[in-house]
Structures are given as structure tokens and as C-alpha cells.
Enzyme design. Structure first.
Site, PDB file in Angstrom:
ATOM      1  N   ARG A 159      60.012  43.653  76.149  1.00  0.00           N
ATOM      2  CA  ARG A 159      60.184  44.432  74.921  1.00  0.00           C
ATOM      3  C   ARG A 159      59.584  43.653  73.758  1.00  0.00           C
ATOM      4  NH1 ARG A 159      64.766  44.126  73.419  1.00  0.00           N
ATOM      5  NH2 ARG A 159      65.791  43.128  75.169  1.00  0.00           N
TER       6      ARG A 159
ATOM      7  N   LYS B 231      66.319  52.198  76.491  1.00  0.00           N
ATOM      8  CA  LYS B 231      66.762  51.594  75.240  1.00  0.00           C
ATOM      9  C   LYS B 231      66.489  52.517  74.049  1.00  0.00           C
ATOM     10  CE  LYS B 231      68.534  48.298  77.317  1.00  0.00           C
ATOM     11  NZ  LYS B 231      68.127  47.089  77.878  1.00  0.00           N
TER      12      LYS B 231
ATOM     13  N   ARG C  80      60.802  42.683  87.220  1.00  0.00           N
ATOM     14  CA  ARG C  80      61.903  43.642  87.370  1.00  0.00           C
ATOM     15  C   ARG C  80      61.857  44.398  88.691  1.00  0.00           C
ATOM     16  NH1 ARG C  80      65.654  44.147  82.838  1.00  0.00           N
ATOM     17  NH2 ARG C  80      64.799  42.663  81.364  1.00  0.00           N
TER      18      ARG C  80
ATOM     19  N   ASP D 163      73.988  48.547  82.508  1.00  0.00           N
ATOM     20  CA  ASP D 163      73.267  48.260  81.268  1.00  0.00           C
ATOM     21  C   ASP D 163      73.744  49.061  80.059  1.00  0.00           C
ATOM     22  OD1 ASP D 163      71.229  46.812  79.935  1.00  0.00           O
ATOM     23  OD2 ASP D 163      69.866  48.502  80.069  1.00  0.00           O
TER      24      ASP D 163
ATOM     25  N   HIS E  29      75.500  48.744  74.719  1.00  0.00           N
ATOM     26  CA  HIS E  29      74.735  47.968  75.685  1.00  0.00           C
ATOM     27  C   HIS E  29      75.708  47.296  76.651  1.00  0.00           C
ATOM     28  CE1 HIS E  29      71.328  44.735  76.213  1.00  0.00           C
ATOM     29  NE2 HIS E  29      71.273  45.663  77.129  1.00  0.00           N
TER      30      HIS E  29
ATOM     31  N   SER F 161      70.421  41.160  76.869  1.00  0.00           N
ATOM     32  CA  SER F 161      69.528  41.331  78.026  1.00  0.00           C
ATOM     33  C   SER F 161      69.377  40.024  78.791  1.00  0.00           C
ATOM     34  CB  SER F 161      68.147  41.770  77.548  1.00  0.00           C
ATOM     35  OG  SER F 161      68.253  42.926  76.787  1.00  0.00           O
TER      36      SER F 161
ATOM     37  N   TYR G 150      55.116  48.492  79.532  1.00  0.00           N
ATOM     38  CA  TYR G 150      56.271  47.751  80.038  1.00  0.00           C
ATOM     39  C   TYR G 150      57.556  48.584  79.910  1.00  0.00           C
ATOM     40  CZ  TYR G 150      60.330  44.906  80.313  1.00  0.00           C
ATOM     41  OH  TYR G 150      61.576  44.484  80.647  1.00  0.00           O
TER      42      TYR G 150
ATOM     43  N   CYS H  14      71.467  38.359  80.677  1.00  0.00           N
ATOM     44  CA  CYS H  14      72.597  37.413  80.668  1.00  0.00           C
ATOM     45  C   CYS H  14      73.568  37.717  81.805  1.00  0.00           C
ATOM     46  CB  CYS H  14      73.324  37.462  79.338  1.00  0.00           C
ATOM     47  SG  CYS H  14      72.422  36.699  77.996  1.00  0.00           S
TER      48      CYS H  14
HETATM   49  O1  SAT Z   1      63.359  45.942  79.139  1.00  0.00           O
HETATM   50  S1  SAT Z   1      64.639  46.611  79.013  1.00  0.00           S
HETATM   51  O2  SAT Z   1      64.954  46.827  77.595  1.00  0.00           O
HETATM   52  O3  SAT Z   1      64.629  47.892  79.669  1.00  0.00           O
HETATM   53  C1  SAT Z   1      65.848  45.672  79.699  1.00  0.00           C
HETATM   54  C2  SAT Z   1      66.500  44.803  78.704  1.00  0.00           C
HETATM   55  O4  SAT Z   1      65.813  44.063  78.002  1.00  0.00           O
HETATM   56  O5  SAT Z   1      67.742  44.848  78.598  1.00  0.00           O
HETATM   57 MN    MN Z   2      69.737  45.766  78.715  1.00  0.00          MN
END
Ligand code: SAT
Ligand code: MN
Length: 586
Positions: A69, A206, A371, A277, A226, A248, A197, A250
């Protein structure tokens, strides 16, 4: 596929703008998806993996400049800057539209425009919301088909309603200088250009389920958070549900699917995953807080996922999964990533698409933010309530970050507003999930700093309002930190499945079964109340994990004060009061 006038108008407008050669509506059928997979392989965008070992699995590599991101290029384009608040990048909507349309113009020439109708949440549930994403990328279509519920049925439920989120994604030429991820909360619209991405382009995730949805939640009295959602089943067969917010990368996916330690399994404990998530939370008819997971799959971090850290996630990735930026093992055309096992392949291709010898290379083979995209139903411990349109009732809310020091293993808020305060002071070390430096401590209230679609000061007020609505039925709020280190920098707490020991204490507190120690920051466990049976930990380790260092906390308070200053007039007084109170006692 639909007569919905608002949908048709939008499609027509975008079609004229981007100028595609062809238009394809995604109907959600396996036949259509299979034909897209084939086309994508023919174009070299996807690589079909060993279908005996990994049936239905594919590999994709993003461009080297497009791996996470991009928070500095993510904008909230509300009418005024104040509405976006001090923690978001704001862009005047008129200027943003102009710029984005100029980038999007004619960008689909020679390409197909895919129209993806999707539902966040079970199709037809009163919790759920509908979106339509237009994209020129088959990779996006195939990921959305895993992460959300897509197809005809969604349009049937939508009927002629105008209440849906517009999404436009244009790959363009993945130019990072022209990359923008923009949200127009007042128009229910998201536009993302020059990225491929996941977090930037799977617009249901998100962009919609957090940024747009948090804005809608404030207006409609619900919450988009989140958070993972999990159920803990005790030996009597009762299941209690918990939500937990972590930044993210963690360990949300690992916690959501944890396998209880052996002694707990023997006694009959089980953990069920509802989501890893995002949680959408509402007050139910019974006055309690209920949660659904709006997603339909997992977009999990691959590195570090293994048979010890998360056997359930690993099992979920063995079929119908898209891997992004992991290592391709040329020996048997399977995948590998750092932390999967101690046996990296020597004949392999790294995430950059170069030949890679894992046995002799200094460089990592998989990108740290590589991922897997796997269907939720692949997860062996997926909850039987996963599709329940009413969601699950929540007993406890947990906040957590990655903190080497200061924050104890676990503590409980004195009350709801104190819990909101604890959420608002969350800090965590940055990870590879977002572009930028890793390991830098930053404030990340409720793990929402990159995801709140409006002024976070008002977001805190919304939390306080929700607490008033829920009254004495509100869940208790806790904070955890699995990441505290000793003087040699090693983690003290073993983490993973062992985290259930802490969740057990949390549930006992929710049921008023045990006492706790009152401290200036909240209620802490008596060390004897955390079950260490079957671990190599001692009570003195727990003393360390539960220690509150007055000097570190004084520093922390100063830091929070300067963070709070950002908010000037929107920060709720309730939080300032809590801060003053804690400063007095430390
Ligand atoms: O890349 S994502 O935003 O989908 C996953 C994350 O960073 O929590
Ligand atoms: Mn996330």
C-alpha cells in the site's frame, strides 16, 4: 446483467472515459473465472502452479515498484480538508477528479473493461453493502472473486437501488509518480490508478470496507474496523467471540486461526475463525454488539506462515489460491517463502522474476509483503457462523500493537471510554505492508490510521457514542502486546497458539470470574492467573511481561500529548480527561 439505471449510467460514463475495446460483466460463474485464468496465463500475468500438489493455484508477480500500500499517495477527497482530518491526506474533490480522469482517459484502449458486481458481507444480509468495481486487470477480477462475493446474484439483490459504491481501477503503466488511491466518501466513489498491488486495487478491501465504510458507519451508527473476529469454544461447548485490532502484518491472521496449545486441546478447547482483517459491527436487537466479516477470503502475508505459526492458513493455501510475489520452486513448480521451512529451493525464481538459489543467496527470495489470496472456506477452522447474516455477538474487543517495550502483555480498560482512550493511544512499529521504513514506531489508533475515511477526532467521538448506545451490554476492552523483548532483543512471550492463555484470562474477566490488579493504566492480571502449564515460562517472565515502567510511561504520555495536539478541536474531551488522569497517577 442489470437494468439498474444508476449502474448503467456509471458504466456508460466510465466506458466513454477509458475507451475499452471490449466489456465483460463478471457473472461469478466458475466457467467464466476459469476462462479468465487461462487468458491470464496466456498473457504471462499468472503462472499455473503444479496442479497435483497445488490444485487451482497460481502465482503472480507485481511490478518491482508496486509491492505494498502507498499511504502517501492515498487520499480522502471530502468536500473540505477538515472532514478528512489531520491524519489523512486530503485532496480537493474537483481537482482530484480532474487529475484522475486525465490519467484514466483512454487508458483501456486495446484492453477489456471488466465489471465486477460484489457484496461485502453475505449477499442480502442487512449488514452487507454492495460495490461495483471496474478494472482492466484479470488479476484483480480473480482476487476479487476470492475476497468478496461476486456476480449476478449481487445485482439481483441491488435491484434498482442507488446505494452502492462506485469503483474504478486503471492499471495504466504502473507509474509510481502517477499512482493515486482516492476516496470520495460523499460520492460513494473510489478511484485507483497506476497500481496493481492488492491493498491498492482490490477496492472492496481497505478502500471500501474500511475507508468508505467507516464514513458510512459514522452516519448510520455502526462501525467498520480493522479487526479479526474469532470464536473460542470452551470444553462445555460454549463459544465466545472476540474482535481484535492490530496494524497490518502484526499477526491478525495467525491469531484469528490459532491452534490451542496441547493441554487446551486435550481439555476440549477450539478456536473458530470468522475473519482475519475487517469487522463490521452493529448493535443487535438484544442490545449487544454483533460483528460480521465483510470479506470472503484471506489476503494474508506469506513470509513467516508455516506449520507452527499458522497450520490453518497453510492448509487454506493448498488449493484455489493466488500467490503474489513469493518464490517459484522450479523443481516441482510449487511455491516457497522465507519462514515456510528451513529448506529453500536452489533451483528457483525469486519475487523479482530472477533466477534464485535459496541455498546460496544472501537476498530474500519472497518479498516481505508477499501474499496469498485464499477462499475463507478453505480454512479448516472457519466458523460455522461465517455466513450467518446476523454475524456473531462480541464479548471482548482487543487492541494490540508491535511494541518491544512499555506496553504490558495484557491489560483491561476500566470502562468503555477508557477502552477508547487505550485504542486511541495505540502505537506500533511499521511493517512491510505499507511502502516506507520498517520498524519505526508510529501512532496507529485502533490500527486505523491508514484506513479511517474521515477526521479521526470525530471517529473517536463515534466510538464514545457507540459505547453510550451499548450501555452495560458493551463488550469489555483490552490491550495486548505479544512483542515485548528481553535485554537481548528476544521475544519473551512465545506467541502463536500460546496467545490463547491470554485470551482465556480476557474471557474470565468478561465473565467476572477473577480479580485483577488495579494500576494507573488499567487492570492487569495477577501473574498466577495466566495459565503457564505446559510452557517453559516462569512467573518471573510474567513479572517482566506485566511490568509497567513509570519512566517509559511518562515518556509515552508526553508523546501522546503531542499526538493529541494534532486534533485541535475534534478530539473528544473524554479522552483528554483520561490522559490527564493517567498522567496524575504515574
Ligand atoms: O495490502 S492490504 O491493505 O490489503 C493488507 C494490509 O496492509 O493490511
Ligand atoms: Mn489489514
Amino acid at each position: 446483467m442489470t437494468n439498474n439505471t444508476s449502474v448503467l449510467e456509471f458504466i456508460d460514463r466510465i466506458k466513454k472515459l477509458v475507451n475499452p475495446d471490449d466489456i465483460v460483466w463478471i457473472d461469478g460463474s466458475e466457467t467464466q473465472l476459469e476462462s479468465l485464468r487461462k487468458q491470464s496465463c496466456d498473457k504471462g500475468e499468472l503462472i499455473k502452479l503444479n496442479q497435483e500438489k497445488l490444485p487451482g493455484c497460481y502465482l503472480h508477480r507485481t511490478k518491482l515498484n508496486d509491492v505494498a500500500r502507498v499511504e502517501d499517495r492515498t487520499f480522502i477527497c471530502s468536500e473540505t480538508k477538515d472532514e478528512a482530518g489531520p491524519t489523512n491526506n486530503w485532496w480537493n474533490p474537483k481537482e482530484a477528479y480532474e487529475k484522475l480522469f486525465s490519467i484514466a482517459k483512454n487508458s483501456y484502449i486495446g484492453k477489456t473493461m471488466y465489471i465486477i458486481p460484489y457484496s461485502m458481507g453475505p449477499i442480502g444480509s442487512k449488514f452487507s453493502k454492495i460495490g461495483i468495481e471496474i478494472t482492466d486487470s484479470i488479476y484483480v477480477v480473480l482476487n476479487m472473486a476470492i475476497m468478496t462475493r461476486v456476480g449476478k446474484e449481487v445485482l439481483e439483490v441491488l435491484g434498482n437501488n442507488n446505494d452502492w459504491v462506485r469503483g474504478l481501477h486503471c492499471s495504466c503503466n504502473i507509474n509510481e509518480e502517477q499512482r493515486y488511491i482516492c476516496h470520495f466518501p460523499q460520492d460513494n466513489t473510489i478511484i485507483s490508478v497506476n497500481s496493481g498491488y492488492g491493498g491498492n486495487v482490490l477496492l472492496g478491501k481497505k478502500c471500501f470496507a474500511l475507508r468508505i465504510a467507516s464514513y458510512l458507519g459514522k452516519k448510520e451508527k455502526w462501525m467498520a474496523e480493522h479487526m479479526l473476529i474469532l470464536g473460542i469454544q470452551n470444553p462445555k461447548g460454549e463459544i465466545k467471540y472476540i474482535c481484535a485490532a492490530f496494524p497490518s502484518a502484526c499477526g491478525k491472521t495467525n491469531l484469528a486461526m490459532l491452534i490451542p496449545p496441547e493441554e487446551y486441546r486435550k481439555k476440549g478447547y477450539k478456536v473458530w475463525c470468522v475473519g482475519d482483517d475487517i469487522a463490521w459491527l452493529r448493535k443487535g436487537k438484544d442490545g449487544r454488539l454483533w460483528a460480521i466479516n465483510p470479506e470472503n477470503g484471506f489476503f494474508g502475508v506469506a513470509p513467516g506462515t508455516n506449520s507452527r505459526s499458522n497450520p490453518n492458513a497453510l492448509a487454506a493455501t493448498t488449493h484455489n489460491t493466488i500467490f503474489t510475489n513469493v518464490v517459484q520452486n522450479l523443481d516441482d513448480n510449487t511455491v516457497w517463502w522465507e519462514g515456510l521451512d528451513k529448506n529453500p529451493p536452489s533451483d528457483a525464481i525469486n519475487w523479482k522474476g530472477e533466477k534464485w538459489d535459496g541455498k546460496n543467496s544472501e537476498e530474500k527470495g519472497a518479498h516481505p509483503n508477499s501474499r496469498f489470496t485464499s477462499p475463507a472456506k478453505n480454512c479448516p477452522c472457519i466458523s460455522s457462523e461465517f455466513e450467518n447474516p446476523n454475524g456473531v455477538p462480541i464479548s471482548a474487543i482487543i487492541f494490540g500493537g508491535r511494541r518491544a517495550q512499555t506496553t504490558p502483555l495484557v491489560y483491561e480498560a476500566f470502562d468503555w471510554n477508557n477502552g477508547v482512550f487505550i485504542g486511541s493511544i495505540m502505537s506500533s512499529e511499521t511493517t512491510a505492508a505499507a511502502a516506507g521504513k520498517v520498524g519505526v514506531l508510529r501512532h496507529d489508533p485502533m490500527a486505523m490510521i491508514p484506513f479511517c475515511g474521515y477526521d479521526m477526532g470525530k471517529y473517536f467521538s463515534h466510538w464514545i457514542e457507540m459505547g453510550k448506545e451499548l450501555g452495560d451490554k458493551a463488550p469489555k476492552i483490552f490491550n495486548v502486546n505479544w512483542f515485548r523483548t528481553d535485554e537481548n532483543g528476544n521475544f519473551i512471550w512465545p506467541g502463536f497458539g500460546e496467545n490463547l492463555r491470554v485470551l482465556e484470562w480476557i474471557l474470565k474477566r468478561c465473565e467476572n470470574k477473577i480479580e485483577a490488579r488495579k494500576t494507573p493504566i488499567g487492570y492487569l492480571p495477577f501473574p498466577k492467573d495466566i495459565n503457564l502449564e505446559g510452557t517453559s515460562l516462569t512467573l518471573s517472565d510474567l513479572d517482566l511481561l506485566l511490568e509497567i515502567d513509570g519512566d517509559l510511561w511518562k515518556k509515552e504520555i508526553e508523546d501522546i500529548k503531542s499526538f493529541y495536539k494534532k486534533f485541535s478541536d475534534t478530539l473528544p474531551v473524554e479522552l483528554v480527561e483520561k490522559l490527564n488522569k493517567i498522567s496524575k497517577f504515574l
